[in-house]
Scaffold this motif. Sequence first.
Motif, mmCIF file in Angstrom:
data_model
loop_
_atom_site.group_PDB
_atom_site.id
_atom_site.type_symbol
_atom_site.label_atom_id
_atom_site.label_comp_id
_atom_site.label_asym_id
_atom_site.label_seq_id
_atom_site.Cartn_x
_atom_site.Cartn_y
_atom_site.Cartn_z
ATOM 1 N N MET A 147 0.830 -1.207 0.000
ATOM 2 C CA MET A 147 0.000 0.000 0.000
ATOM 3 C C MET A 147 0.867 1.261 0.000
ATOM 4 S SD MET A 147 -2.861 -1.236 2.771
ATOM 5 C CE MET A 147 -3.550 0.418 2.892
ATOM 6 N N GLY A 148 1.900 1.268 0.833
ATOM 7 C CA GLY A 148 2.772 2.437 0.909
ATOM 8 C C GLY A 148 3.488 2.700 -0.400
ATOM 9 N N ALA A 149 3.990 1.626 -1.049
ATOM 10 C CA ALA A 149 4.701 1.794 -2.315
ATOM 11 C C ALA A 149 3.771 2.356 -3.390
ATOM 12 C CB ALA A 149 5.280 0.458 -2.769
ATOM 13 N N ALA A 166 6.968 -0.688 -8.467
ATOM 14 C CA ALA A 166 7.243 -0.259 -7.095
ATOM 15 C C ALA A 166 6.529 -1.174 -6.110
ATOM 16 C CB ALA A 166 6.802 1.188 -6.898
ATOM 17 N N VAL A 167 5.275 -1.525 -6.416
ATOM 18 C CA VAL A 167 4.508 -2.402 -5.521
ATOM 19 C C VAL A 167 5.122 -3.789 -5.469
ATOM 20 C CG1 VAL A 167 2.269 -3.480 -5.133
ATOM 21 C CG2 VAL A 167 2.382 -1.096 -5.880
ATOM 22 N N LEU A 168 5.446 -4.345 -6.638
ATOM 23 C CA LEU A 168 6.038 -5.688 -6.675
ATOM 24 C C LEU A 168 7.378 -5.726 -5.946
ATOM 25 C CD1 LEU A 168 5.280 -6.816 -10.342
ATOM 26 C CD2 LEU A 168 4.129 -7.518 -8.241
ATOM 27 N N THR A 169 8.195 -4.699 -6.135
ATOM 28 C CA THR A 169 9.496 -4.656 -5.456
ATOM 29 C C THR A 169 9.323 -4.590 -3.948
ATOM 30 O OG1 THR A 169 10.485 -3.530 -7.355
ATOM 31 C CG2 THR A 169 11.671 -3.409 -5.273
ATOM 32 N N SER A 170 8.368 -3.796 -3.483
ATOM 33 C CA SER A 170 8.155 -3.687 -2.033
ATOM 34 C C SER A 170 7.764 -5.033 -1.440
ATOM 35 C CB SER A 170 7.071 -2.646 -1.739
ATOM 36 O OG SER A 170 5.790 -3.095 -2.162
ATOM 37 N N ILE A 171 6.998 -5.817 -2.185
ATOM 38 C CA ILE A 171 6.596 -7.149 -1.707
ATOM 39 C C ILE A 171 7.801 -8.087 -1.677
ATOM 40 C CG2 ILE A 171 5.205 -9.181 -2.268
ATOM 41 C CD1 ILE A 171 3.089 -7.273 -3.391
ATOM 42 N N ILE A 172 8.636 -8.001 -2.714
ATOM 43 C CA ILE A 172 9.794 -8.899 -2.807
ATOM 44 C C ILE A 172 10.785 -8.658 -1.675
ATOM 45 C CG2 ILE A 172 11.834 -9.428 -4.203
ATOM 46 C CD1 ILE A 172 10.055 -8.953 -6.682
ATOM 47 N N VAL A 173 11.040 -7.403 -1.333
ATOM 48 C CA VAL A 173 12.082 -7.106 -0.349
ATOM 49 C C VAL A 173 11.570 -7.186 1.090
ATOM 50 C CG1 VAL A 173 13.246 -5.615 -2.002
ATOM 51 C CG2 VAL A 173 11.708 -4.611 -0.313
ATOM 52 N N THR A 174 10.267 -7.271 1.296
ATOM 53 C CA THR A 174 9.732 -7.400 2.654
ATOM 54 C C THR A 174 9.773 -8.869 3.042
ATOM 55 O OG1 THR A 174 8.270 -5.506 2.257
ATOM 56 C CG2 THR A 174 7.796 -6.881 4.172
ATOM 57 N N ALA A 195 14.925 3.172 -18.699
ATOM 58 C CA ALA A 195 15.892 2.710 -17.693
ATOM 59 C C ALA A 195 15.779 3.539 -16.414
ATOM 60 C CB ALA A 195 17.308 2.792 -18.262
ATOM 61 N N ILE A 196 15.664 4.871 -16.585
ATOM 62 C CA ILE A 196 15.552 5.742 -15.407
ATOM 63 C C ILE A 196 14.264 5.437 -14.632
ATOM 64 C CG2 ILE A 196 15.277 8.136 -14.663
ATOM 65 C CD1 ILE A 196 17.088 8.927 -17.012
ATOM 66 N N ASP A 197 13.155 5.270 -15.371
ATOM 67 C CA ASP A 197 11.883 4.951 -14.704
ATOM 68 C C ASP A 197 11.982 3.650 -13.919
ATOM 69 O OD1 ASP A 197 10.661 7.214 -15.657
ATOM 70 O OD2 ASP A 197 9.754 6.221 -17.400
ATOM 71 N N ARG A 198 12.596 2.660 -14.536
ATOM 72 C CA ARG A 198 12.716 1.358 -13.863
ATOM 73 C C ARG A 198 13.504 1.487 -12.560
ATOM 74 N NH1 ARG A 198 10.959 -3.564 -12.374
ATOM 75 N NH2 ARG A 198 12.664 -5.042 -12.127
ATOM 76 N N ARG A 206 5.829 6.213 -13.901
ATOM 77 C CA ARG A 206 5.134 5.716 -15.079
ATOM 78 C C ARG A 206 4.421 4.386 -14.815
ATOM 79 N NH1 ARG A 206 6.136 7.326 -20.251
ATOM 80 N NH2 ARG A 206 8.118 8.212 -19.563
ATOM 81 N N LEU A 207 5.091 3.454 -14.129
ATOM 82 C CA LEU A 207 4.504 2.138 -13.845
ATOM 83 C C LEU A 207 4.601 1.853 -12.339
ATOM 84 C CD1 LEU A 207 5.805 -0.100 -16.791
ATOM 85 C CD2 LEU A 207 3.466 0.633 -16.359
ATOM 86 N N PRO A 208 3.621 2.279 -11.551
ATOM 87 C CA PRO A 208 3.637 1.997 -10.102
ATOM 88 C C PRO A 208 3.657 0.509 -9.788
ATOM 89 C CG PRO A 208 1.993 3.670 -10.654
ATOM 90 C CD PRO A 208 2.469 3.105 -11.948
ATOM 91 N N LEU A 209 3.246 -0.314 -10.771
ATOM 92 C CA LEU A 209 3.242 -1.760 -10.550
ATOM 93 C C LEU A 209 4.593 -2.263 -10.068
ATOM 94 C CD1 LEU A 209 2.120 -4.667 -10.927
ATOM 95 C CD2 LEU A 209 2.859 -4.512 -13.315
#
Length: 375
Positions: free
Chosen positions: A30-32, A47-55, A141-144, A42-45
């Motif tokens: 939710m926070g991400a 950010a959300v997936l990364t937050s799940i992976i690193v938690t 690349a920058i967005d990613r 551009r693609l918040p998806l």
Amino acid sequence: MTPSFKTMAAWLRSRKVELGLGLRVTVAAMGALVIALALGLRLPLWAVLTSIIVTQMSVGRSLKATRDYLIGTLGGAIYGGAVAILIPHAGEGALLFVLVLAVAPLAFAAAINPSLNAATITAIIVLLLPVMNRVDPLDSAIDRVLEVTVGALTGLLVSFLVLPSRAHSQIRASGANALELMASVLNELLCGLTRGRDNDALRRLQDGIGAALAGLNAIGAEAERERAARLTTGPDTGPLLRTVLRLRHDLVMIGRASVVPLPAELQRRLALPLTRISDAIVEYLSKTAAALRNATFPPSIAPVQAALQAYGAEVASVRSEGLTRGLPGDVAERFFALGFSLEQMRQNLKDLERCVADWAEAPTGSRSKTADEAE
């Protein structure tokens, strides 16, 4: 409360670590998303997936996941962006060639160093997303990198702030579980000397110990990562992990020595001493596991020492009467290997007593009392 409610409550209490992880993952996702939308990514998806992976289950594991994911993402974005910008790929054939050129080296690097796993995925996204969405490869690349950074930092921050779970504290439960499994295995092994043993049950127990030790070592690495980052204070995990591993080796040696039951005469003379040894060590391991789990001081090892001394005296008596002279070579070898293995276990149990005492959360003066009682 009804019995079913009490059962459910007890089950939930036993799953506090897992429930905490579920809450952290939810908050991180939710926070991400909120931060990504606020920054206009551009693609918040991602950010959300990364937050799940690193938690992860513990702060130490989250630190490693965040570091690895950020390094892999940065490396993949730089390499994938460079390939996409420097090599034209307007046609399908050229696109396939560029894709191979981007994926193959990074996949090889990830095979050598698993912490770079995210690099291959990032390079593919940086390469293909501009083709599908008609955006500049450099912008992609920058967005990613920005999306992954937001997700990674959000997940790491949540791991620190929302019901943080330290690997250092998880070692207690994991180590206690391993000791309890060892107690079950030892009982089955020593009983096999006088009545045979259930090999299927023993194999299941041994497999359980192997899995428990693998998990314990993984948690130990995470705990040391927390200590290195000064996120926790407490005893070094190394002595406890090494002692538990040596106890596992003792069980393996006892298992080899107890492949078949002892000869009938030796069974008659040694059955009672072996039973007392089994009872004493099983009780000691069980109580020590409870002490480690509850952060209290271990029980006295005196009953184990007394049982082993009684067994040694009976073995000396058996040998003085000549009952071991006619034994076949392989039987005699296993018989004396058993005594050596039990002595090794006694020494390792003594080391375990010191290790568990180091992990106890009690007044300093209590430790000397435990040590004096064991001498």
